[in-house]
Design a protein around this motif. Structure first.
Motif, PDB file in Angstrom:
ATOM      1  N   LYS A 234       1.281 -11.141  -9.984  1.00  0.00           N
ATOM      2  CA  LYS A 234       0.245 -11.462  -9.013  1.00  0.00           C
ATOM      3  C   LYS A 234       0.671 -11.158  -7.799  1.00  0.00           C
ATOM      4  O   LYS A 234      -0.221 -10.491  -6.807  1.00  0.00           O
ATOM      5  CB  LYS A 234      -0.014 -13.114  -8.871  1.00  0.00           C
ATOM      6  N   PHE A 235       2.236 -11.158  -7.472  1.00  0.00           N
ATOM      7  CA  PHE A 235       2.715 -10.562  -6.149  1.00  0.00           C
ATOM      8  C   PHE A 235       2.335  -8.814  -6.099  1.00  0.00           C
ATOM      9  O   PHE A 235       2.003  -8.532  -4.918  1.00  0.00           O
ATOM     10  CB  PHE A 235       4.137 -10.840  -6.194  1.00  0.00           C
ATOM     11  N   ILE A 236       2.356  -8.291  -7.162  1.00  0.00           N
ATOM     12  CA  ILE A 236       2.476  -7.035  -7.158  1.00  0.00           C
ATOM     13  C   ILE A 236       0.910  -6.520  -6.907  1.00  0.00           C
ATOM     14  O   ILE A 236       0.566  -5.707  -6.104  1.00  0.00           O
ATOM     15  CB  ILE A 236       2.880  -6.262  -8.486  1.00  0.00           C
ATOM     16  N   GLU A 237       0.047  -7.468  -7.620  1.00  0.00           N
ATOM     17  CA  GLU A 237      -1.591  -7.098  -7.269  1.00  0.00           C
ATOM     18  C   GLU A 237      -1.996  -7.223  -5.707  1.00  0.00           C
ATOM     19  O   GLU A 237      -2.618  -6.613  -5.518  1.00  0.00           O
ATOM     20  CB  GLU A 237      -2.342  -7.904  -8.493  1.00  0.00           C
ATOM     21  N   ASP A 238      -1.461  -8.219  -5.232  1.00  0.00           N
ATOM     22  CA  ASP A 238      -1.503  -8.572  -3.981  1.00  0.00           C
ATOM     23  C   ASP A 238      -1.087  -7.419  -3.041  1.00  0.00           C
ATOM     24  O   ASP A 238      -1.849  -7.209  -2.030  1.00  0.00           O
ATOM     25  CB  ASP A 238      -0.891  -9.926  -3.553  1.00  0.00           C
ATOM     26  N   LEU A 239       0.057  -6.913  -3.377  1.00  0.00           N
ATOM     27  CA  LEU A 239       0.641  -5.895  -2.586  1.00  0.00           C
ATOM     28  C   LEU A 239      -0.173  -4.703  -2.686  1.00  0.00           C
ATOM     29  O   LEU A 239      -0.558  -3.924  -1.660  1.00  0.00           O
ATOM     30  CB  LEU A 239       2.051  -5.707  -3.118  1.00  0.00           C
ATOM     31  N   ILE A 240      -0.734  -4.399  -3.765  1.00  0.00           N
ATOM     32  CA  ILE A 240      -1.754  -3.062  -4.050  1.00  0.00           C
ATOM     33  C   ILE A 240      -2.847  -3.366  -3.310  1.00  0.00           C
ATOM     34  O   ILE A 240      -3.430  -2.243  -2.717  1.00  0.00           O
ATOM     35  CB  ILE A 240      -1.865  -2.709  -5.530  1.00  0.00           C
ATOM     36  N   THR A 241      -3.463  -4.390  -3.325  1.00  0.00           N
ATOM     37  CA  THR A 241      -4.454  -4.659  -2.607  1.00  0.00           C
ATOM     38  C   THR A 241      -4.343  -4.552  -1.023  1.00  0.00           C
ATOM     39  O   THR A 241      -5.169  -4.011  -0.397  1.00  0.00           O
ATOM     40  CB  THR A 241      -5.260  -6.209  -2.861  1.00  0.00           C
ATOM     41  N   GLU A 242      -3.189  -4.918  -0.561  1.00  0.00           N
ATOM     42  CA  GLU A 242      -2.866  -4.729   0.723  1.00  0.00           C
ATOM     43  C   GLU A 242      -2.532  -3.345   1.203  1.00  0.00           C
ATOM     44  O   GLU A 242      -3.141  -2.619   2.294  1.00  0.00           O
ATOM     45  CB  GLU A 242      -1.675  -5.523   1.170  1.00  0.00           C
ATOM     46  N   ALA A 243      -1.906  -2.487   0.404  1.00  0.00           N
ATOM     47  CA  ALA A 243      -1.740  -1.415   0.562  1.00  0.00           C
ATOM     48  C   ALA A 243      -2.975  -0.401   0.577  1.00  0.00           C
ATOM     49  O   ALA A 243      -3.204   0.297   1.410  1.00  0.00           O
ATOM     50  CB  ALA A 243      -0.647  -0.635  -0.676  1.00  0.00           C
ATOM     51  N   ASP A 244      -4.116  -1.084  -0.179  1.00  0.00           N
ATOM     52  CA  ASP A 244      -5.467  -0.289  -0.378  1.00  0.00           C
ATOM     53  C   ASP A 244      -5.859  -0.397   1.067  1.00  0.00           C
ATOM     54  O   ASP A 244      -6.551   0.576   1.704  1.00  0.00           O
ATOM     55  CB  ASP A 244      -6.112  -1.008  -1.537  1.00  0.00           C
ATOM     56  N   ILE A 245      -6.125  -1.684   1.648  1.00  0.00           N
ATOM     57  CA  ILE A 245      -6.595  -1.798   2.810  1.00  0.00           C
ATOM     58  C   ILE A 245      -5.747  -1.031   4.054  1.00  0.00           C
ATOM     59  O   ILE A 245      -6.592  -0.629   4.930  1.00  0.00           O
ATOM     60  CB  ILE A 245      -6.246  -3.505   3.090  1.00  0.00           C
ATOM     61  N   ILE A 246      -4.406  -1.052   3.937  1.00  0.00           N
ATOM     62  CA  ILE A 246      -3.817  -0.353   4.922  1.00  0.00           C
ATOM     63  C   ILE A 246      -4.167   0.969   5.060  1.00  0.00           C
ATOM     64  O   ILE A 246      -4.319   1.783   6.034  1.00  0.00           O
ATOM     65  CB  ILE A 246      -2.403  -0.430   4.901  1.00  0.00           C
ATOM     66  N   PHE A 247      -4.135   1.778   3.688  1.00  0.00           N
ATOM     67  CA  PHE A 247      -4.378   3.168   3.568  1.00  0.00           C
ATOM     68  C   PHE A 247      -5.571   3.458   4.085  1.00  0.00           C
ATOM     69  O   PHE A 247      -5.816   4.240   4.998  1.00  0.00           O
ATOM     70  CB  PHE A 247      -4.251   3.529   2.200  1.00  0.00           C
ATOM     71  N   SER A 248      -6.623   2.707   3.541  1.00  0.00           N
ATOM     72  CA  SER A 248      -8.169   2.937   3.888  1.00  0.00           C
ATOM     73  C   SER A 248      -8.390   2.786   5.458  1.00  0.00           C
ATOM     74  O   SER A 248      -9.048   3.828   6.380  1.00  0.00           O
ATOM     75  CB  SER A 248      -9.211   2.069   3.361  1.00  0.00           C
ATOM     76  N   ALA A 249      -7.679   1.824   6.088  1.00  0.00           N
ATOM     77  CA  ALA A 249      -7.810   1.695   7.463  1.00  0.00           C
ATOM     78  C   ALA A 249      -7.179   3.056   8.330  1.00  0.00           C
ATOM     79  O   ALA A 249      -7.761   3.460   9.335  1.00  0.00           O
ATOM     80  CB  ALA A 249      -7.013   0.416   8.112  1.00  0.00           C
ATOM     81  N   ARG A 250      -6.007   3.378   8.017  1.00  0.00           N
ATOM     82  CA  ARG A 250      -5.137   4.577   8.314  1.00  0.00           C
ATOM     83  C   ARG A 250      -5.879   5.821   8.270  1.00  0.00           C
ATOM     84  O   ARG A 250      -5.983   6.940   9.028  1.00  0.00           O
ATOM     85  CB  ARG A 250      -3.867   4.519   8.005  1.00  0.00           C
ATOM     86  N   PHE A 251      -6.606   5.915   7.226  1.00  0.00           N
ATOM     87  CA  PHE A 251      -7.155   7.225   6.856  1.00  0.00           C
ATOM     88  C   PHE A 251      -8.760   7.309   6.620  1.00  0.00           C
ATOM     89  O   PHE A 251      -9.014   7.572   5.519  1.00  0.00           O
ATOM     90  CB  PHE A 251      -6.496   7.863   5.492  1.00  0.00           C
TER      91      PHE A 251
END
Length: 276
Positions: A234-251
């Motif tokens: 679950k920790f990994i899944e949450d991290l991937i979701t967070e990474a997706d949000i940050i990536f999308s916001a930055r690019f």
């Protein structure tokens, strides 16, 4: 101006000059309008009317290894760096160097050219970003030091004189290049994942991705530092979701290929799962 190598040919309104010292190249920058600094010219950047090569400046071809870092001059070729051997530099840097071009290209292409090319980020961007490299730049009157995380190009009237790469040891060090093997395109990128652990806890982590855009998030890394190993699913899944949000916001731009985001998230998930 004295010191110009007039044997450097003029070709189709392009004047190619050869500098023989740092002072010489700074003099050229001062006196030649819109001068372009070039290395091995293996990239696709357009060549301006006036350009000068730094390939033959001894001060810019140095390689000096110290206890905690290694200094490279920008005119050091990829072959020169590889000749040092895997044991004399960070693993991910050596692995990235191995993916660059063929033997002939490596003999010409320079470290400075790789990181100073316009547009798409070249192969060494992600490793240098993750390793917290620092750049030394000089003008006629001053010397500045720039963290690679803040690097956006060489300022006018400055030249790149040194790239300092920390050689700290990492327990987990992964480099992955994606895209065509023989050339850099909009589908090309480099991915780096570095981890140090202590007593089954992540104490340091670096994640970098560079191609048609650059990703490195201290916010994301800080969410992982302190996590216990093995990582929870679950920790990994949450991290991937967070990474997706940050990536999308930055690019949030159509210039970034959406396939790159998917590949970044897949590589990040795979790397984190190795700690599960």
């Amino acid at each position: 101006m004295q010191g110009w190598n007039e044997a450097n040919m003029e070709n189709k309104n392009h004047n190619f000059l050869t500098a023989n010292s740092v002072k010489h190249i700074l003099d050229l920058l001062k006196n030649v309008q819109d001068l372009q600094i070039i290395g091995g010219c293996t990239g696709n950047d357009p060549v301006r009317e006036h350009c000068a090569t730094i390939r033959h400046i001894p001060e810019l071809k140095i390689t000096e290894k110290h206890e905690r870092y290694i200094d490279f001059g920008p005119a050091v070729t990829i072959s020169d760096m590889l000749s040092l051997g895997r044991s004399n530099m960070p693993t991910i840097l050596y692995e990235a160097l191995e993916t660059i071009g063929c033997y002939q290209i490596r003999n010409i292409a320079t470290l400075g050219g790789n990181i100073c090319s316009k547009g798409l980020k070249q192969t060494l961007w992600a490793p240098l970003l993750a390793l917290d490299a620092r750049l030394e730049i000089k003008s006629e009157t001053s010397t500045k030091y720039i963290p690679f995380t803040k690097f956006e190009g060489i300022p006018e009237k400055y030249i790149l004189t040194r790239i300092r790469v920390p050689i700290d040891e990492w327990q987990i060090a992964q480099f992955k290049r994606i895209g065509p093997s023989a050339r850099i395109t909009e589908e090309s990128a480099g991915f780096v994942f570095l981890v140090n652990t202590q007593k089954n806890m992540i104490v340091d982590i670096k994640i970098a991705f560079a191609g048609n855009g650059v990703f490195k998030s201290s916010e994301l890394e800080n969410k992982i530092i302190g996590a216990r190993i093995p990582l929870d699913k679950k920790f990994i899944e949450d991290l991937i979701t967070e990474a997706d949000i940050i990536f999308s916001a930055r690019f949030n731009t159509p210039l970034v290929n959406p396939i790159l985001k998917a590949q970044f998230l897949n590589l990040l998930k795979y790397s984190l799962e190795q700690l599960a």
